[in-house]
Design a protein around this motif. Sequence first.
Motif, PDB file in Angstrom:
ATOM      1  N   GLN A 207      34.700  45.438  39.799  1.00  0.00           N
ATOM      2  CA  GLN A 207      34.192  46.082  38.594  1.00  0.00           C
ATOM      3  C   GLN A 207      35.329  46.624  37.744  1.00  0.00           C
ATOM      4  OE1 GLN A 207      31.393  49.209  39.413  1.00  0.00           O
ATOM      5  NE2 GLN A 207      30.542  49.199  37.343  1.00  0.00           N
ATOM      6  N   VAL A 208      36.308  47.228  38.399  1.00  0.00           N
ATOM      7  CA  VAL A 208      37.494  47.728  37.700  1.00  0.00           C
ATOM      8  C   VAL A 208      38.700  47.144  38.426  1.00  0.00           C
ATOM      9  CG1 VAL A 208      38.722  49.745  36.833  1.00  0.00           C
ATOM     10  CG2 VAL A 208      36.247  49.863  37.210  1.00  0.00           C
ATOM     11  N   PRO A 209      39.187  45.978  38.022  1.00  0.00           N
ATOM     12  CA  PRO A 209      40.234  45.286  38.789  1.00  0.00           C
ATOM     13  C   PRO A 209      41.477  46.116  39.054  1.00  0.00           C
ATOM     14  CG  PRO A 209      39.274  43.819  37.162  1.00  0.00           C
ATOM     15  CD  PRO A 209      38.701  45.177  36.885  1.00  0.00           C
ATOM     16  N   ALA A 210      41.875  46.975  38.125  1.00  0.00           N
ATOM     17  CA  ALA A 210      43.115  47.729  38.298  1.00  0.00           C
ATOM     18  C   ALA A 210      43.042  48.716  39.451  1.00  0.00           C
ATOM     19  CB  ALA A 210      43.476  48.474  37.014  1.00  0.00           C
ATOM     20  N   TYR A 211      41.850  48.963  39.991  1.00  0.00           N
ATOM     21  CA  TYR A 211      41.717  49.870  41.129  1.00  0.00           C
ATOM     22  C   TYR A 211      41.803  49.137  42.463  1.00  0.00           C
ATOM     23  CZ  TYR A 211      40.025  53.517  37.929  1.00  0.00           C
ATOM     24  OH  TYR A 211      39.907  54.447  36.929  1.00  0.00           O
ATOM     25  N   HIS A 212      42.136  47.857  42.408  1.00  0.00           N
ATOM     26  CA  HIS A 212      42.096  47.038  43.619  1.00  0.00           C
ATOM     27  C   HIS A 212      43.306  46.110  43.694  1.00  0.00           C
ATOM     28  CE1 HIS A 212      37.829  48.102  44.309  1.00  0.00           C
ATOM     29  NE2 HIS A 212      37.766  48.099  42.990  1.00  0.00           N
ATOM     30  N   PHE A 213      43.546  45.603  44.894  1.00  0.00           N
ATOM     31  CA  PHE A 213      44.544  44.557  45.061  1.00  0.00           C
ATOM     32  C   PHE A 213      43.937  43.230  44.633  1.00  0.00           C
ATOM     33  CE2 PHE A 213      47.563  47.052  47.701  1.00  0.00           C
ATOM     34  CZ  PHE A 213      48.706  46.665  47.014  1.00  0.00           C
ATOM     35  N   THR A 214      44.049  42.947  43.344  1.00  0.00           N
ATOM     36  CA  THR A 214      43.734  41.621  42.831  1.00  0.00           C
ATOM     37  C   THR A 214      44.891  40.690  43.189  1.00  0.00           C
ATOM     38  OG1 THR A 214      44.834  42.123  40.761  1.00  0.00           O
ATOM     39  CG2 THR A 214      42.475  42.650  40.914  1.00  0.00           C
ATOM     40  N   PRO A 215      44.775  39.393  42.955  1.00  0.00           N
ATOM     41  CA  PRO A 215      45.919  38.517  43.210  1.00  0.00           C
ATOM     42  C   PRO A 215      47.178  38.947  42.468  1.00  0.00           C
ATOM     43  CG  PRO A 215      43.935  37.202  42.977  1.00  0.00           C
ATOM     44  CD  PRO A 215      43.542  38.618  42.639  1.00  0.00           C
ATOM     45  N   ALA A 216      47.046  39.358  41.205  1.00  0.00           N
ATOM     46  CA  ALA A 216      48.231  39.767  40.444  1.00  0.00           C
ATOM     47  C   ALA A 216      48.906  40.971  41.083  1.00  0.00           C
ATOM     48  CB  ALA A 216      47.840  40.075  38.996  1.00  0.00           C
ATOM     49  N   ASN A 240      56.460  35.469  39.413  1.00  0.00           N
ATOM     50  CA  ASN A 240      55.950  34.463  38.481  1.00  0.00           C
ATOM     51  C   ASN A 240      54.436  34.313  38.544  1.00  0.00           C
ATOM     52  OD1 ASN A 240      58.397  33.788  37.306  1.00  0.00           O
ATOM     53  ND2 ASN A 240      58.814  32.117  38.734  1.00  0.00           N
ATOM     54  N   GLN A 241      53.831  34.795  39.633  1.00  0.00           N
ATOM     55  CA  GLN A 241      52.377  34.691  39.766  1.00  0.00           C
ATOM     56  C   GLN A 241      51.650  35.961  39.347  1.00  0.00           C
ATOM     57  OE1 GLN A 241      50.953  32.275  43.289  1.00  0.00           O
ATOM     58  NE2 GLN A 241      53.063  32.639  43.971  1.00  0.00           N
ATOM     59  N   VAL A 242      52.413  36.944  38.888  1.00  0.00           N
ATOM     60  CA  VAL A 242      51.803  38.190  38.408  1.00  0.00           C
ATOM     61  C   VAL A 242      51.127  37.968  37.057  1.00  0.00           C
ATOM     62  CG1 VAL A 242      52.316  40.534  37.604  1.00  0.00           C
ATOM     63  CG2 VAL A 242      53.342  39.678  39.728  1.00  0.00           C
ATOM     64  N   VAL A 243      51.744  37.163  36.201  1.00  0.00           N
ATOM     65  CA  VAL A 243      51.197  36.856  34.880  1.00  0.00           C
ATOM     66  C   VAL A 243      51.156  35.336  34.724  1.00  0.00           C
ATOM     67  CG1 VAL A 243      51.931  38.995  33.762  1.00  0.00           C
ATOM     68  CG2 VAL A 243      53.526  37.060  33.903  1.00  0.00           C
ATOM     69  N   PRO A 244      50.291  34.828  33.863  1.00  0.00           N
ATOM     70  CA  PRO A 244      50.196  33.370  33.698  1.00  0.00           C
ATOM     71  C   PRO A 244      51.527  32.739  33.315  1.00  0.00           C
ATOM     72  CG  PRO A 244      48.321  34.444  32.677  1.00  0.00           C
ATOM     73  CD  PRO A 244      49.264  35.541  33.079  1.00  0.00           C
ATOM     74  N   ASN A 245      51.899  31.727  34.048  1.00  0.00           N
ATOM     75  CA  ASN A 245      53.121  30.963  33.783  1.00  0.00           C
ATOM     76  C   ASN A 245      54.391  31.809  33.855  1.00  0.00           C
ATOM     77  OD1 ASN A 245      51.567  28.576  33.186  1.00  0.00           O
ATOM     78  ND2 ASN A 245      51.108  29.501  31.202  1.00  0.00           N
ATOM     79  N   GLY A 246      54.314  32.951  34.501  1.00  0.00           N
ATOM     80  CA  GLY A 246      55.482  33.815  34.624  1.00  0.00           C
ATOM     81  C   GLY A 246      55.958  34.395  33.307  1.00  0.00           C
TER      82      GLY A 246
END
Length: 497
Positions: A207-216, A240-246
């Motif tokens: 629901q709130v991605p920033a509160y969780h360990f998402t892949p980024a 490089n996998q934190v943001v699209p295409n690094g």
Amino acid sequence: MNKLIIITICGVLLFSASSCKKFLEKAPDNRAELSTAANVAKLVASAYPQAPYAPLGEMYSDNVSDKGPNATGINLDLPFPQMYKFEDVDEDSYNTPAAFWNGAYAGIAAANQALEAIEKNDIGPSANPYKGEALVARAFSHFLLVTFFAKPYDPDGANDTPGIPYILTPETNPYVKYARGTVASVYAQIEKDLEAGIPLLKGGEWQVPAYHFTPAAAHAFAARFYLFKKQWQKVIDHANQVVPNGDFTGSIRNYPAAASLTTDGTAYANFFCNGDAKFNLLVHEMDARFQRTTFFANRYAFGPAVYSWYTASNVTGTKFYTVGFTYSTGNYTLSKLREFFFVTNAAASIGYPMLQMPLLTTDEALLNRAEAYLQLGNYDGVLADLNMCARYKFTTYNPATMAVTLAKAKDFYKVDGVPADDKTALLNTILDFKRWTFMNEGMRYWDMIRYKMPIKHLLIANDNSESYITLEANDNRRVFQIPKDAVQLGGLQPNPR
């Protein structure tokens, strides 16, 4: 805190008020109902440190200084004078090493409870993202603990010095005795959890991605972890996998956007802690008293000596955008962490303050990648990342005059008129960018221990004479002492002194 519970919080306490107060999430009321992925997801929301590491990281770095006996509006509230003088702290109240120790293990306990529920209830693939989150969160808290309470990891060493207990199962017996293992064994288990957890996060919905360990967020943590291990290519691969295409364009802290908020400390803090901001990968709330006058108006804290460095011109040839809010003359805060009051009884106006702070950001991932590029000899990559960082750190950026160049760096870090060599100049630039970017957030300590920098603290006597306390790289006091309850009741071996 029940003194009989040495390391983790017993199962019945995991959902105390201090352990999970997300804005839009609540933990399930009954653990017997942890038979669905949805309820496990709510439990995993509390699998994060329940106390901040910032007090430890700031006080054992060069981000603090003695304001002197004649400073105005100062206090000597504990534990900051003790930590400034590198003395062990026996108390377990707010801002102490013991508070962070207990808070980190509380998060670990929640992660382990979630993992056990997933296994026992055979929930199936729908729980995979939350299993992955629990594994990565467990690795994250253990990583924080081992960096503060054990000797630094040395990729070229045996790493056979005592680590910290790595807890893999829910705690139900408050009298369990624990073993610390070694730094090597702790790092191995962190890596195991991390590698097992990251693939499971794919397809997760929060629901709130920033509160969780998402892949980024998980990849940003992995980049930090491998930075400590000096596995440089893995740092780059994960960053490089934190943001699209690094490509970090438009995804890091944007100081021009913050510039209009400088007259409002609350709005400024909201900017840095905004869960919707692209630069915030992991944000967490905890019951804490760090961003208060207890710290910022302390005699031994973020005062004029450090603030003058923060506001000075840097390798770009000019100053980054800076702001400082004051409680009184010389007592500064950058107001980067958000405090809000959680009301438990509105009629009686009873509650407690909660501190919201970023734990992982795109800025860190970018600068970690720059350091890895440097170590692999890719100086063009270093300069590109440094300039990506710099372009968002001015209210108005002019690349013709404000860009980082190798020539500028070598001249800025010259010693006795002799320009620094290429690698030293760029490394100093990276470390100073990180120090400036994360000032007041407790991260400077990690760079100081990784590069074995002396930790030097000024002491000003009543007659205004000056002396210093310096911790060299081999000083045992650079490692925080294991809390006394964990030693006396939990049977843990204390760190040498």
